[in-house]
Design a protein around this motif. Structure first.
Motif, short mmCIF file in Angstrom:
data_model
loop_
_atom_site.label_atom_id
_atom_site.label_comp_id
_atom_site.label_asym_id
_atom_site.label_seq_id
_atom_site.Cartn_x
_atom_site.Cartn_y
_atom_site.Cartn_z
N ARG A 81 5.02 -0.41 -6.79
CA ARG A 81 4.81 -1.14 -5.97
C ARG A 81 3.27 -0.93 -6.51
O ARG A 81 2.81 -0.59 -7.32
CB ARG A 81 4.04 0.67 -5.12
CG ARG A 81 5.42 1.02 -4.11
CD ARG A 81 4.84 2.72 -3.91
NE ARG A 81 6.16 3.03 -2.66
CZ ARG A 81 5.96 2.84 -1.30
NH1 ARG A 81 4.75 2.44 -0.59
NH2 ARG A 81 7.21 3.94 -0.84
N ARG A 95 9.62 4.00 -9.09
CA ARG A 95 10.32 5.09 -8.55
C ARG A 95 11.66 4.87 -8.43
O ARG A 95 11.42 3.07 -8.29
CB ARG A 95 10.06 5.61 -7.42
CG ARG A 95 9.97 5.23 -6.49
CD ARG A 95 9.33 6.07 -5.37
NE ARG A 95 8.47 6.76 -4.82
CZ ARG A 95 7.53 7.66 -4.10
NH1 ARG A 95 8.50 7.88 -3.70
NH2 ARG A 95 5.97 8.01 -4.28
N GLU A 102 8.87 9.46 -10.65
CA GLU A 102 8.10 8.56 -10.61
C GLU A 102 6.74 8.36 -11.98
O GLU A 102 7.27 8.75 -12.55
CB GLU A 102 7.05 8.54 -9.19
CG GLU A 102 5.88 7.46 -8.77
CD GLU A 102 5.13 8.05 -8.03
OE1 GLU A 102 5.63 7.64 -6.41
OE2 GLU A 102 4.03 8.74 -8.31
N LYS A 141 -3.41 0.36 -9.50
CA LYS A 141 -2.55 1.37 -10.04
C LYS A 141 -1.25 0.97 -9.92
O LYS A 141 -1.23 -0.22 -8.81
CB LYS A 141 -2.53 2.60 -8.92
CG LYS A 141 -3.46 3.44 -9.57
CD LYS A 141 -2.95 4.32 -11.27
CE LYS A 141 -5.22 5.12 -11.56
NZ LYS A 141 -5.06 4.50 -12.83
N GLU A 195 -0.75 1.06 -14.57
CA GLU A 195 -2.36 0.34 -14.69
C GLU A 195 -1.69 -0.93 -14.42
O GLU A 195 -0.75 -1.55 -15.95
CB GLU A 195 -3.31 1.08 -14.68
CG GLU A 195 -3.10 0.80 -16.60
CD GLU A 195 -4.68 1.54 -16.85
OE1 GLU A 195 -5.74 0.75 -16.29
OE2 GLU A 195 -4.52 2.66 -16.49
N THR A 221 3.95 6.17 -13.03
CA THR A 221 2.08 5.70 -12.63
C THR A 221 2.38 4.92 -13.85
O THR A 221 1.57 5.91 -14.43
CB THR A 221 0.96 6.45 -11.48
OG1 THR A 221 2.42 7.40 -10.87
CG2 THR A 221 0.16 6.39 -11.38
N ARG A 223 2.68 1.97 -9.48
CA ARG A 223 4.17 3.06 -9.45
C ARG A 223 5.08 2.39 -9.15
O ARG A 223 5.45 1.97 -8.50
CB ARG A 223 3.80 4.10 -8.06
CG ARG A 223 2.59 4.33 -8.02
CD ARG A 223 2.15 5.56 -6.59
NE ARG A 223 1.16 6.38 -7.14
CZ ARG A 223 -0.23 5.71 -6.95
NH1 ARG A 223 -0.39 4.91 -6.89
NH2 ARG A 223 -1.74 6.85 -7.10
#
Lengths: 264, 264, 264
Positions: free
Chosen positions: C207, C262, C172, C258, C176, C174, C260
Motif C-alpha cells: 500500500r 502485509r 506488516e 509511507k 517509506e 511499514t 505498508r
C-alpha cells in the motif's frame, strides 16, 4: 574487428541516479583499461526511437573496434532477447528491441549473436537492470578481445527500427518531424540528397505548420534573425531551424508534424 | 607545449542529442588514445559569454599540454574563422567568436593560427557542425603532437570577450551579476581583491536588489540560514549567496542586476 | 588496496558550471593518467542523503582500488572535517558529513584518516570549493599510490547517514519512499529479502497513497500497462513502479510517503 578499449553508452538512465555509474563500474570491473564514453544518458525514458536516432547519429564516428552499448530497455526482464550485433566496424550490445538496429544497419551487419553465456555476465543477474548485469560486462569482455561467438548462439532474427520513409509525389515530398534537438531544430525524415534526386535543381519551398519557407540555406548563420528557414543538417536530413532561436517554439511544432517540400 | 592526451570539451550541445557523442567519436578516430573530458555540454544555447566564463573557470586547472575545445558557435558556416590559440600551457581550439579568449588570455596567449589545412579536418566538412568536422579532429591531431603551424597561417586577429569592468568610485564599487550558478549563487564582476585595494580594510556593505548585506563571509557555512550574504567565491569574484538555498530565488535576482559595494 | 587510476565523482555541482570541470582538471594535474568517471553531478543541491544513496548504489561495482570522491558539501569552509575512508576495496574521499558513509560501510570500513597534510592539497585552498582544492587532488594522489596515512592523522570519528529502518510488525512492514528515480519509480527502504524473512512466503499486498497492489512482480515488463505494481529493484529494495510510466506521477507520491507491506 580488432579489439579497442572504447565503449560508448547511450541510455535513458538520466544523470542523477546511480544507474549510469553502476553500469560503468561493472564494465571497468571486467576491463579496468576500458574507456567509457558517454554518448547520452538523457534519452527520453523508454523512447527506443529517440535512442536509435541518437545512436545512428553518433556511433559511426568512432574508431573501428569500438563497442557501442545501448540501454533503452522498457522490456528488461521480459521475453525480449539480449544481443550483440557485429558490424563492419563495431560491436553493438543491448536489448533486441530495435535500439541499435539503425546504427548497426548503417555500418553493415555481419553477424548477430544472442547473449546466453552466463560466464560473461555478472553473477545473480537482476531482472530489472541488464545494463549493469549483462550489457556492460559483455561489452567489456568484447573490449578485451572475447570472440562474439563465445557469447551465445548466432541468430538471424533482429527487431528493426527504421526511420519512416517520406512519401514522394511527382512534385512534392511529404515527410515528418522525427527529432527535435536541444536547440529546437526540427529534424525531418527527408534527406537533403532526396530533394535534388526527386525534385531536380531549383529553389524549393518547405511547409511546416504555418510556416512556408523558401530555399535551403547552407548554415544556421545564413538564416534571417527571428524567422525560421530550412537547411540540410549535420546528419543529412532537412531541418527547419531558426537563427539563435528555437524553431520548435516559434512554430509550436513537435514530433510527428508533417513537412512538405515542393519545387517553386 | 608538450603533447598530452587530455582534450576537454565545453559546448552548448546539450546532453540528449548525438552531437557531443559524434564529436567525441571524431576526436577518438584521430587519436584513439585521447582522453575526452567533459567540462560542460549544458552552456545555454548560443550563449558565448556563459561559455567563456565557464571555460575561464575550469581550463586553467588542467595539466600543461591539455587541449581545450570550445563549441558555442551560432555563427558556424558563416564568415567567422576557426582558430587555435596556443597559450603558455594549453591549446584552445574553436570558433573565433570570443568563446576561448577569456581563458586563453588568462593563461597568456603566445600564438594564434587560423585553421585552414583540410588535411586535419574530416572529409566533407559540413557547414553546420564544425565541432565534429573541424574542431574535434584538429584537437585530436594536436594531442598527437601535430605542430600548431601546420594547421594554417598565423594571425594576430582575435575576437575577445571580456568580463565587464566594475565602476570604481571613491567610496563605492558598482558591478553586476555576470553568472548565476546551479546553486543560485549570484556571481558578480567584482573581484574580492579589488575591494581591499579600492575601499581599504574594514567592513563593507553589499547591495543587490532589495538586499543590503554587511561584511564578507568566509564560507557558505558561515552565512545565516534563510538570509543572503556576500563572500568571495572560488573564482575570486564576490558573490551573493544563501546557505543551503538559492540567493537568486530569494532575491528574484538575475544576470545583469547591479551590485554595489561600499565601506560602512 | 592496490593503486588504480579510476576516480569516480559524485557531486551536486550540476552540469552547466565550471565546477566539475575544474575539479577534474585539478585531479588530472596531479595524476594525468587518472581516469575520471562521472557517477553523478546532478545530486539535488545540498542533499547529502540523496548523494549517499547514489554512491551506495554505484560505488560497489567498481574494481578494487578505485578512488571514489563525493562532494555534496554544504558545510564547506566550516568546522566539518575532510576525510579519507579506506574500505575493503576502495578509497572514499570527501567531507565528513555522512555522504560517503553508506557506501563505505557496505564495503567494510578499515581505516579513517582526517585530511590534514597540505602537501597533497592545491596551494591557497579556498574555503568554498574543497572539491577542487582538497578532495580532487587527494584522490589523485591516492591513485598514484600515496599511502592513506601520509594524508593526516587516523581517527575513529565519522558522521554516518543510514537508510531509516522499516518498522516490522507481526504481519506488516511499514517503510517509506527514500528515493524517486528518473523513471518515477518509488524506491522504498524495505529490502526485498526482508519480506520473506518477516512475512514468510505467499502473496503480499503493498500500500502506498491510494494504491493497493498485489504481489511482487519480477520485472517492469510484467507490470500491467497503466497500473502501478511492486517489485524488488536492482538495488535490492522494494519499489513501486509503473510500466513505461512514472509511478510517482500516477500516484502523486513523493519522498517520505509511507509504504505498508502485509501478507494477504
Amino acid at each position: 574487428v580488432k579489439k579497442n578499449p572504447i565503449i560508448t553508452l547511450t541510455t535513458d538512465f538520466g544523470l542523477r541516479d546511480q544507474y549510469a555509474g553502476a553500469m560503468k563500474g561493472a564494465m571497468l570491473s571486467v576491463n579496468p583499461a576500458a574507456l567509457p564514453v558517454d554518448i547520452s544518458h538523457s534519452i527520453t525514458a523508454g523512447d527506443i526511437f529517440e535512442g536509435a536516432f541518437v545512436m545512428a547519429g553518433a556511433c559511426g564516428y568512432y574508431p573501428p573496434g569500438t563497442v557501442h552499448v545501448g540501454v533503452v530497455d522498457p522490456g528488461v526482464g521480459g521475453p525480449r532477447r539480449a544481443v550483440v550485433i557485429e558490424t563492419e566496424n563495431f560491436f553493438f550490445v543491448g536489448p533486441d528491441n530495435g535500439l541499435m538496429s539503425l546504427a548497426a544497419e548503417r555500418d553493415g551487419i555481419r553477424r548477430i549473436v544472442e547473449i546466453k553465456n552466463e560466464e560473461f555476465m555478472r553473477p545473480d543477474v537482476s531482472r530489472t537492470f541488464h545494463g549493469r548485469d549483462i550489457f556492460g560486462p559483455v561489452a567489456a569482455h568484447l573490449s578485451l578481445g572475447v570472440g562474439v561467438c563465445e557469447l551465445g548462439p548466432q541468430t538471424t532474427d533482429l527487431d528493426f527500427i527504421r526511420i519512416p520513409e517520406p512519401e514522394c509525389g511527382d512534385d512534392e515530398i511529404t515527410g515528418e518531424v522525427i527529432h527535435v534537438d536541444t536547440y529546437g531544430n526540427l529534424i525531418t525524415n527527408i534527406e537533403g540528397a532526396l530533394i535534388e534526386e526527386r525534385l531536380g535543381h531549383g529553389e524549393v519551398e518547405v511547409r511546416l505548420k504555418d510556416a512556408v519557407v523558401r530555399g535551403l540555406h547552407v548554415s544556421y548563420a545564413s538564416l534571417e534573425p527571428g524567422r525560421v528557414g530550412a537547411l540540410t543538417g549535420s546528419s543529412g536530413y532537412v531541418e527547419v531551424a531558426a537563427r539563435e532561436a528555437s524553431a520548435a517554439a516559434l512554430l509550436g511544432a513537435e514530433l510527428g508534424d508533417k513537412v512538405r517540400v515542393r519545387r517553386r
